[in-house]
Design a protein around this motif. Sequence first.
Motif, mmCIF file in Angstrom:
data_model
loop_
_atom_site.group_PDB
_atom_site.id
_atom_site.type_symbol
_atom_site.label_atom_id
_atom_site.label_comp_id
_atom_site.label_asym_id
_atom_site.label_seq_id
_atom_site.Cartn_x
_atom_site.Cartn_y
_atom_site.Cartn_z
ATOM 1 N N PRO A 64 0.811 -1.112 0.015
ATOM 2 C CA PRO A 64 -0.089 0.035 0.433
ATOM 3 C C PRO A 64 0.830 1.266 -0.102
ATOM 4 O O PRO A 64 1.886 1.250 0.450
ATOM 5 N N GLN A 65 0.343 2.310 -0.334
ATOM 6 C CA GLN A 65 1.241 3.443 -0.544
ATOM 7 C C GLN A 65 1.341 4.138 1.084
ATOM 8 O O GLN A 65 0.631 3.816 1.648
ATOM 9 N N HIS A 66 2.597 4.384 1.050
ATOM 10 C CA HIS A 66 3.055 4.624 2.422
ATOM 11 C C HIS A 66 4.279 5.787 2.505
ATOM 12 O O HIS A 66 4.738 6.276 1.283
ATOM 13 N N ARG A 67 4.692 6.006 3.572
ATOM 14 C CA ARG A 67 5.665 7.143 3.830
ATOM 15 C C ARG A 67 6.530 6.700 4.869
ATOM 16 O O ARG A 67 6.248 5.889 6.009
ATOM 17 N N HIS A 68 7.718 6.841 4.788
ATOM 18 C CA HIS A 68 8.987 6.720 5.919
ATOM 19 C C HIS A 68 9.212 8.035 6.533
ATOM 20 O O HIS A 68 9.481 9.032 5.969
ATOM 21 N N THR A 71 3.972 4.873 -7.904
ATOM 22 C CA THR A 71 3.014 5.638 -7.570
ATOM 23 C C THR A 71 3.395 6.651 -6.258
ATOM 24 O O THR A 71 3.674 6.267 -5.425
ATOM 25 N N VAL A 72 3.300 8.116 -6.775
ATOM 26 C CA VAL A 72 3.824 8.895 -5.741
ATOM 27 C C VAL A 72 2.658 9.925 -5.515
ATOM 28 O O VAL A 72 2.682 10.754 -6.495
ATOM 29 N N GLY A 73 1.840 9.729 -4.413
ATOM 30 C CA GLY A 73 0.850 10.525 -4.346
ATOM 31 C C GLY A 73 0.027 10.176 -5.371
ATOM 32 O O GLY A 73 -0.550 8.606 -5.511
ATOM 33 N N ASP A 74 -0.516 11.275 -6.515
ATOM 34 C CA ASP A 74 -1.530 10.792 -7.517
ATOM 35 C C ASP A 74 -0.616 10.609 -8.810
ATOM 36 O O ASP A 74 -1.364 10.294 -9.859
ATOM 37 N N GLU A 75 0.676 10.689 -8.878
ATOM 38 C CA GLU A 75 1.414 10.575 -10.135
ATOM 39 C C GLU A 75 1.898 9.276 -10.115
ATOM 40 O O GLU A 75 2.407 8.620 -9.324
ATOM 41 N N GLU A 76 1.793 8.819 -11.319
ATOM 42 C CA GLU A 76 2.419 7.377 -11.827
ATOM 43 C C GLU A 76 3.604 7.702 -12.532
ATOM 44 O O GLU A 76 3.622 8.408 -13.439
ATOM 45 N N PRO A 129 12.368 11.020 3.129
ATOM 46 C CA PRO A 129 11.330 10.743 4.327
ATOM 47 C C PRO A 129 10.199 11.728 4.019
ATOM 48 O O PRO A 129 10.207 12.782 3.451
ATOM 49 N N GLY A 130 9.076 11.137 4.504
ATOM 50 C CA GLY A 130 7.722 11.782 3.984
ATOM 51 C C GLY A 130 7.019 11.953 3.021
ATOM 52 O O GLY A 130 5.728 12.041 2.702
ATOM 53 N N ALA A 131 7.485 11.230 2.151
ATOM 54 C CA ALA A 131 7.146 11.296 0.508
ATOM 55 C C ALA A 131 6.131 10.027 0.409
ATOM 56 O O ALA A 131 6.702 9.013 0.515
ATOM 57 N N PRO A 132 4.958 10.257 -0.139
ATOM 58 C CA PRO A 132 4.040 9.084 -0.132
ATOM 59 C C PRO A 132 4.348 8.173 -1.307
ATOM 60 O O PRO A 132 4.784 8.892 -2.392
ATOM 61 N N HIS A 133 4.621 6.806 -1.375
ATOM 62 C CA HIS A 133 5.014 6.150 -2.516
ATOM 63 C C HIS A 133 4.658 4.749 -2.494
ATOM 64 O O HIS A 133 4.333 4.185 -1.407
ATOM 65 N N THR A 134 4.488 4.104 -3.652
ATOM 66 C CA THR A 134 4.543 2.683 -3.692
ATOM 67 C C THR A 134 4.992 2.320 -5.107
ATOM 68 O O THR A 134 5.362 3.107 -5.831
ATOM 69 N N PHE A 135 5.068 0.880 -5.172
ATOM 70 C CA PHE A 135 5.651 0.666 -6.654
ATOM 71 C C PHE A 135 5.156 -0.950 -6.795
ATOM 72 O O PHE A 135 4.472 -1.695 -6.053
ATOM 73 N N ALA A 136 4.957 -1.337 -8.098
ATOM 74 C CA ALA A 136 4.202 -2.500 -8.677
ATOM 75 C C ALA A 136 5.019 -3.049 -10.043
ATOM 76 O O ALA A 136 5.407 -2.111 -10.757
ATOM 77 N N PRO A 166 0.896 4.240 6.657
ATOM 78 C CA PRO A 166 0.140 4.328 5.467
ATOM 79 C C PRO A 166 0.071 5.677 5.172
ATOM 80 O O PRO A 166 0.166 6.843 5.596
ATOM 81 N N ALA A 167 -0.035 6.038 3.649
ATOM 82 C CA ALA A 167 0.015 7.379 3.045
ATOM 83 C C ALA A 167 -1.078 7.970 3.491
ATOM 84 O O ALA A 167 -1.097 9.295 3.272
#
Length: 174
Positions: A68-72, A89-94, A107-114, A165-166
């Motif tokens: 799931p989209q998350h931030r550290h 996926t960074v926030g709403d951008e792919e 740190p603090g940037a929401p992100h995920t990958f697939a 979680p983001a």
Amino acid sequence: MTETPNAGPPTPLPAAPAPPTVSVVGPGEGETVLLGTTRMRILEDGGTTGHRLGIAESVIAPHTPGPPQHRHAGHDEGFYIVSGSVRFTVGDEEHDAVAGTLVVVPPGAPHTFANVRDEPAVMLSTFTPDPYVRYFRELRDLHAGSEAVTPEAQLRLMHRYATEPAEAPAPGPS
């Protein structure tokens, strides 16, 4: 000529510091961590770098959804795509990152990958500082346990490594 009286034995010189240890991890070496359809190979767990840097190689199977989209809050992550393509996926951008692309997440940037493609993707990841390497070991152990993994158990693990979680608000200044 005047002689100086002997003041005793000479003071020993401090021991020379041990030379830095160089780590060489060859093909097929390192610690393997299986996380579902992703095979991670820990190349540096921080033991050689004074815990300043961790490095892992991940082979992500085709059509593997990411976390799931998350931030550290506690570390930077770097992702270098060695082969294939990984969708970040960074926030709403792919961003479709192909081989040769570097993605750095502060740190603090929401992100995920697939991996949304039909072929495996290979990605080299860095963690500065290194404690997040232990997160992957604990995640592996959590999934290997005899009980079903609950979302609450996963959240507790994330919290131990300053990860949210983001949907949670971004951490404010300390």
